[in-house]
Design a protein around this motif. Structure first.
Motif, short mmCIF file in Angstrom:
data_model
loop_
_atom_site.label_atom_id
_atom_site.label_comp_id
_atom_site.label_asym_id
_atom_site.label_seq_id
_atom_site.Cartn_x
_atom_site.Cartn_y
_atom_site.Cartn_z
N THR A 109 0.84 -1.18 0.00
CA THR A 109 0.00 0.00 0.00
C THR A 109 0.88 1.24 0.00
O THR A 109 2.00 1.21 0.50
N GLY A 110 0.38 2.31 -0.58
CA GLY A 110 1.10 3.58 -0.53
C GLY A 110 0.28 4.64 0.16
O GLY A 110 0.65 5.81 0.13
N ASP A 111 -0.83 4.22 0.80
CA ASP A 111 -1.77 5.18 1.37
C ASP A 111 -1.48 5.52 2.82
O ASP A 111 -1.68 6.66 3.23
N PHE A 160 6.14 11.94 10.35
CA PHE A 160 5.00 11.44 11.13
C PHE A 160 3.68 11.98 10.58
O PHE A 160 2.67 11.26 10.57
N ILE A 161 3.68 13.22 10.12
CA ILE A 161 2.45 13.78 9.55
C ILE A 161 2.08 13.05 8.27
O ILE A 161 0.93 12.65 8.06
N THR A 162 3.07 12.84 7.40
CA THR A 162 2.80 12.19 6.12
C THR A 162 2.62 10.68 6.25
O THR A 162 2.22 10.03 5.28
N VAL A 167 3.91 6.01 2.77
CA VAL A 167 4.75 5.05 3.50
C VAL A 167 6.20 5.54 3.55
O VAL A 167 7.13 4.74 3.71
N LEU A 168 6.40 6.84 3.46
CA LEU A 168 7.76 7.39 3.43
C LEU A 168 8.54 7.09 4.70
O LEU A 168 9.76 7.00 4.67
N ILE A 169 7.86 6.95 5.83
CA ILE A 169 8.53 6.89 7.11
C ILE A 169 9.45 5.67 7.24
O ILE A 169 10.41 5.70 8.02
#
Length: 210
Positions: A109-111, A160-162, A167-169
């Motif tokens: 997932t990328g959401d 954390f916001i994004t 899934v950047l984190i």
């Protein structure tokens, strides 16, 4: 901090108005859908009928309920598996994007980042990741007089916001950039400690000379 919080709230409200109250409507949708937490309700949902906010919420909730249903998976999740593995084909998730064959993606997932995190690493693994990022954040705050450390602080906050929208984190390139900030922080802290030790030695020499 009060200034930043006030500015953030003001910017958020302004953007919300410009986007036609999209964020406000999303929060309202989440509050109205938060009671549908049973597996039966999740299995009966149609992805096409969900808003983006509801989709992210149910995507995470379905995987969280699945993982916490068993003690062995609640602690460390189901492990690192790929979308095309045989074990993935046995997962029962209804909420997710559809592939080219019409099937629901079970892992990829990328959401929202928290769905694969809770699924693959469990509650303990997710808490460990949060503690690691929190530890880096505290270290950066101790060195906030350095401009690059201020950038590192904002970088962690942005991750954390994004994390609720991507899934950047936990992507490799994200971790690599974070490690550069950590290496710089270690170097700055070491230099500060060496400067303090040199100052103490100089003071001792002056006292001995007197």
């Amino acid at each position: 901090m009060l200034l930043y919080v006030t500015l953030s709230i003001s910017i958020f409200l302004s953007v919300d108005v410009l986007l036609g109250s999209r964020f406000s409507n999303g929060f309202n949708e989440l509050s109205s859908s938060s009671m549908k937490t049973s597996s039966e309700n999740l299995n009966s949902l149609k992805v096409s009928d969900l808003s983006t906010s509801e989709f992210r919420w149910y995507h995470f909730l379905e995987r969280f309920l699945f993982v916490t249903n068993k003690t062995e998976t609640a602690f460390l999740g189901i492990g690192l598996i790929t979308e095309d593995s045989r074990f993935t084909s046995k997962l029962p998730f209804n909420i997710g994007l559809s592939d080219e064959y019409g099937s629901t993606y079970q892992v990829d997932t990328g959401d929202i980042a928290w769905s694969p995190l809770i699924l693959q690493f469990g509650i303990f693994g997710t808490i460990v990741l949060v503690f690691v990022y929190s530890g880096f954040f505290k270290k950066f705050m101790l060195l906030k007089e350095y401009p690059l450390m201020q950038t590192g602080i904002l970088y962690i906050v942005a991750l954390f916001i994004t994390s609720f929208y991507s899934v950047l984190i936990f992507l490799p390139q994200t971790i690599c950039l974070l490690m550069l900030f950590v290496a710089y922080a270690i170097n700055v802290a070491r230099n500060k400690r060496m400067n303090v030790e040199v100052t103490m030695l100089e003071d001792q020499d002056e006292i001995a000379f007197i």
